[in-house]
Design a protein around this motif. Structure first.
Motif, PDB file in Angstrom:
ATOM      1  N   LYS A 162     127.966  67.564   5.575  1.00 10.72           N
ATOM      2  CA  LYS A 162     126.542  67.489   5.912  1.00 10.72           C
ATOM      3  C   LYS A 162     126.239  66.065   6.354  1.00 10.72           C
ATOM      4  CE  LYS A 162     121.938  68.277   3.870  1.00 10.72           C
ATOM      5  NZ  LYS A 162     121.212  68.747   2.648  1.00 10.72           N
ATOM      6  N   HIS A 163     125.576  65.938   7.507  1.00  5.02           N
ATOM      7  CA  HIS A 163     125.297  64.627   8.091  1.00  5.02           C
ATOM      8  C   HIS A 163     123.791  64.449   8.262  1.00  5.02           C
ATOM      9  CE1 HIS A 163     129.586  64.602   9.293  1.00  5.02           C
ATOM     10  NE2 HIS A 163     129.373  65.882   9.552  1.00  5.02           N
ATOM     11  N   GLN A 164     123.317  63.264   7.969  1.00  7.68           N
ATOM     12  CA  GLN A 164     121.907  62.948   8.183  1.00  7.68           C
ATOM     13  C   GLN A 164     121.750  62.228   9.510  1.00  7.68           C
ATOM     14  OE1 GLN A 164     120.010  60.553   5.158  1.00  7.68           O
ATOM     15  NE2 GLN A 164     117.997  61.320   5.704  1.00  7.68           N
ATOM     16  N   ILE A 165     120.921  62.777  10.368  1.00  5.07           N
ATOM     17  CA  ILE A 165     120.655  62.139  11.651  1.00  5.07           C
ATOM     18  C   ILE A 165     119.746  60.932  11.402  1.00  5.07           C
ATOM     19  CG2 ILE A 165     119.638  62.443  13.935  1.00  5.07           C
ATOM     20  CD1 ILE A 165     120.370  65.395  13.746  1.00  5.07           C
ATOM     21  N   PRO A 166     120.098  59.748  11.876  1.00  6.37           N
ATOM     22  CA  PRO A 166     119.284  58.558  11.607  1.00  6.37           C
ATOM     23  C   PRO A 166     117.853  58.720  12.103  1.00  6.37           C
ATOM     24  CG  PRO A 166     121.399  57.959  12.575  1.00  6.37           C
ATOM     25  CD  PRO A 166     121.293  59.447  12.685  1.00  6.37           C
ATOM     26  N   GLU A 167     116.933  58.091  11.377  1.00 10.39           N
ATOM     27  CA  GLU A 167     115.538  58.101  11.811  1.00 10.39           C
ATOM     28  C   GLU A 167     115.407  57.289  13.090  1.00 10.39           C
ATOM     29  OE1 GLU A 167     112.846  56.881   8.818  1.00 10.39           O
ATOM     30  OE2 GLU A 167     113.457  58.415   7.372  1.00 10.39           O
ATOM     31  N   LEU A 168     114.709  57.861  14.051  1.00 10.71           N
ATOM     32  CA  LEU A 168     114.560  57.222  15.349  1.00 10.71           C
ATOM     33  C   LEU A 168     113.087  56.976  15.628  1.00 10.71           C
ATOM     34  CD1 LEU A 168     117.054  59.497  17.309  1.00 10.71           C
ATOM     35  CD2 LEU A 168     117.499  57.202  16.441  1.00 10.71           C
ATOM     36  N   PRO A 169     112.765  55.945  16.397  1.00 11.85           N
ATOM     37  CA  PRO A 169     111.363  55.681  16.729  1.00 11.85           C
ATOM     38  C   PRO A 169     110.781  56.792  17.579  1.00 11.85           C
ATOM     39  CG  PRO A 169     112.817  54.293  18.032  1.00 11.85           C
ATOM     40  CD  PRO A 169     113.678  54.965  17.006  1.00 11.85           C
ATOM     41  N   SER A 170     109.470  56.982  17.479  1.00 16.69           N
ATOM     42  CA  SER A 170     108.793  58.007  18.262  1.00 16.69           C
ATOM     43  C   SER A 170     108.801  57.639  19.736  1.00 16.69           C
ATOM     44  CB  SER A 170     107.347  58.174  17.788  1.00 16.69           C
ATOM     45  OG  SER A 170     107.312  58.552  16.434  1.00 16.69           O
ATOM     46  N   ILE A 171     108.665  58.666  20.563  1.00 16.40           N
ATOM     47  CA  ILE A 171     108.601  58.434  22.000  1.00 16.40           C
ATOM     48  C   ILE A 171     107.307  57.704  22.336  1.00 16.40           C
ATOM     49  CG2 ILE A 171     108.458  59.563  24.257  1.00 16.40           C
ATOM     50  CD1 ILE A 171     110.175  61.773  23.143  1.00 16.40           C
ATOM     51  N   PRO A 172     107.341  56.603  23.092  1.00 17.63           N
ATOM     52  CA  PRO A 172     106.130  55.861  23.434  1.00 17.63           C
ATOM     53  C   PRO A 172     105.081  56.761  24.076  1.00 17.63           C
ATOM     54  CG  PRO A 172     108.083  54.646  24.111  1.00 17.63           C
ATOM     55  CD  PRO A 172     108.547  56.002  23.665  1.00 17.63           C
ATOM     56  N   GLY A 173     103.828  56.572  23.639  1.00 14.56           N
ATOM     57  CA  GLY A 173     102.736  57.373  24.190  1.00 14.56           C
ATOM     58  C   GLY A 173     102.426  58.601  23.374  1.00 14.56           C
ATOM     59  N   LYS A 174     103.362  59.026  22.448  1.00 10.82           N
ATOM     60  CA  LYS A 174     103.121  60.217  21.649  1.00 10.82           C
ATOM     61  C   LYS A 174     102.546  59.884  20.282  1.00 10.82           C
ATOM     62  CE  LYS A 174     106.459  63.331  23.760  1.00 10.82           C
ATOM     63  NZ  LYS A 174     105.461  64.305  24.192  1.00 10.82           N
ATOM     64  N   GLU A 175     102.807  58.647  19.795  1.00 11.64           N
ATOM     65  CA  GLU A 175     102.340  58.304  18.469  1.00 11.64           C
ATOM     66  C   GLU A 175     100.957  57.671  18.480  1.00 11.64           C
ATOM     67  OE1 GLU A 175     104.660  56.941  20.134  1.00 11.64           O
ATOM     68  OE2 GLU A 175     104.605  54.753  20.003  1.00 11.64           O
ATOM     69  N   ASP A 176     100.410  57.328  19.659  1.00 14.11           N
ATOM     70  CA  ASP A 176      99.076  56.751  19.731  1.00 14.11           C
ATOM     71  C   ASP A 176      98.416  57.225  21.010  1.00 14.11           C
ATOM     72  OD1 ASP A 176     100.152  55.212  21.830  1.00 14.11           O
ATOM     73  OD2 ASP A 176     100.756  53.645  20.422  1.00 14.11           O
ATOM     74  N   ASN A 177      97.204  56.737  21.212  1.00 13.94           N
ATOM     75  CA  ASN A 177      96.427  57.163  22.379  1.00 13.94           C
ATOM     76  C   ASN A 177      96.571  56.208  23.547  1.00 13.94           C
ATOM     77  OD1 ASN A 177      95.383  59.425  21.032  1.00 13.94           O
ATOM     78  ND2 ASN A 177      93.760  58.177  20.085  1.00 13.94           N
ATOM     79  N   ASN A 178      97.419  55.201  23.405  1.00  9.39           N
ATOM     80  CA  ASN A 178      97.582  54.243  24.488  1.00  9.39           C
ATOM     81  C   ASN A 178      98.581  54.778  25.500  1.00  9.39           C
ATOM     82  OD1 ASN A 178      95.894  52.385  23.188  1.00  9.39           O
ATOM     83  ND2 ASN A 178      97.599  51.613  21.933  1.00  9.39           N
ATOM     84  N   PRO A 179      98.169  54.967  26.738  1.00  5.63           N
ATOM     85  CA  PRO A 179      99.108  55.483  27.738  1.00  5.63           C
ATOM     86  C   PRO A 179     100.156  54.450  28.066  1.00  5.63           C
ATOM     87  CG  PRO A 179      97.056  54.822  28.774  1.00  5.63           C
ATOM     88  CD  PRO A 179      96.843  54.674  27.292  1.00  5.63           C
ATOM     89  N   PRO A 180     101.336  54.890  28.539  1.00  3.12           N
ATOM     90  CA  PRO A 180     102.363  53.938  28.951  1.00  3.12           C
ATOM     91  C   PRO A 180     101.865  53.024  30.050  1.00  3.12           C
ATOM     92  CG  PRO A 180     103.237  56.178  28.845  1.00  3.12           C
ATOM     93  CD  PRO A 180     101.749  56.281  28.705  1.00  3.12           C
ATOM     94  N   VAL A 181     102.330  51.763  30.029  1.00  9.65           N
ATOM     95  CA  VAL A 181     101.898  50.790  31.030  1.00  9.65           C
ATOM     96  C   VAL A 181     102.522  51.135  32.367  1.00  9.65           C
ATOM     97  CG1 VAL A 181     101.899  48.345  31.644  1.00  9.65           C
ATOM     98  CG2 VAL A 181     101.704  49.040  29.253  1.00  9.65           C
TER      99      VAL A 181
END
Length: 308
Positions: free
Chosen positions: A131-150
């Motif tokens: 059994k392997h644990q997939i490492p925690e990865l950062p969220s995709i930019p733009g999905k975790e907040d309301n700020n659109p990508p630059v």
């Protein structure tokens, strides 16, 4: 191994990703269909001898919504690669190695992931299930907040008012010649230097004493996994403890393929044809709620089992 883009994916069409070993059997190619475009090439792992690619599996982390490609190799090595968030049509992308382990002494035969995409499991020609644990990865930019990508145009130095007003003037001399030329192609920056990922111990490992378990599948509720064995046995394990909880005996030769029936919630079950009587309708609804296991073996037979 295929993966269809969900509605939240970058792709806006119904294309799917298909991962296959490349002409170099230590390399993995990811194609987009129906366009038949090579999207990603995952190179050979250099830090450990992997042997050829034996199994691949796409999984998406539900929380950060990252697309992960799992791979199992001939040398008992397994790896997880994070695919890029964008897959340009004009160039072949790459992937980042985020997890590397060697829990098996024999070639990996099969793998599957939990419904949440946080764990995955491997089986091998040896007797080990890992059994392997997939490492925690950062969220995709733009999905975790309301700020659109630059926008890409905003990545350059801001211009002063004089510079902006000078754009309105008619170009002359060399400026006129350059302005009439065809636009320059978009520049694709070189991928960042990959960090070296060392071999890690799996999250959990169990020696089952039964070599050659293949076609590992995880049930849709994530509680159990099933394998088909060279010894003609179908074995059920707890995904939490990796302890064997059931052995199904009927086939006379090795079991090559297994599958769980998806567990449906009560509100997902259709009412069926109104012409059938209530007893028949109740029986059909109950059958859809049962925990089915199907298996196919070298003896040419298919079996269907009801498990807890």
């Amino acid at each position: 191994m295929g993966y269809q883009h969900p509605p939240a994916s970058i792709a806006e069409d119904d294309s799917i990703f298909v991962a296959v070993p490349s002409t170099d059997d230590k390399v993995i190619d990811v194609y987009s269909f129906p366009g038949e475009l090579l999207k990603v090439r995952i190179p050979q792992i250099r830090t450990v001898e992997t042997g050829m690619v034996m199994a691949v599996k796409f999984v998406r982390n539900r929380a950060p919504q990252r697309l992960i490609l799992l791979a199992g190799y001939e040398g008992g090595v397994t790896a997880a690669f994070k695919l890029a968030d964008e897959h340009p049509d004009t160039s072949v992308g790459t992937a980042q190695l985020v997890y590397l382990s060697q829990p098996h002494s024999q070639p990996i035969l099969s793998m599957d992931a939990s419904p949440e995409g946080d764990f995955y499991y491997t089986s091998s020609a040896d007797a080990v299930i890992a059994k392997h644990q997939i490492p925690e990865l950062p969220s995709i930019p733009g999905k975790e907040d309301n700020n659109p990508p630059v926008p890409s145009s905003d990545l350059f130095t801001k211009q002063t008012g004089d510079q902006l007003s000078s754009k309105t003037a008619a170009p002359s001399g060399l400026s006129s010649l350059l302005s009439s030329a065809a636009p320059l192609p978009k520049f694709k920056p070189a991928p960042p230097v990959q960090k070296v990922v060392s071999l890690q111990a799996p999250y959990k490992i169990r020696d089952t004493k039964h070599a050659g378990q293949q076609s590992l599948r995880v049930r849709s509720d994530g509680r159990l996994l099933v394998t088909g064995g060279w010894d003609s046995r179908i074995r059920i394990y707890s995904t939490k403890t990796l302890k064997e909880v059931a052995v199904l005996k009927w086939h006379k030769e090795g079991v090559y393929s297994t599958a769980f029936g998806e567990i449906l919630a009560q509100d997902e079950i259709g009412c069926g044809d109104g012409a059938i009587n209530k007893r028949q309708r109740d029986r059909e609804e109950q059958s859809k709620l049962k925990h089915w296991v199907a298996a196919g073996a070298k003896d040419g037979k298919v079996s269907l089992w009801e498990v807890f």
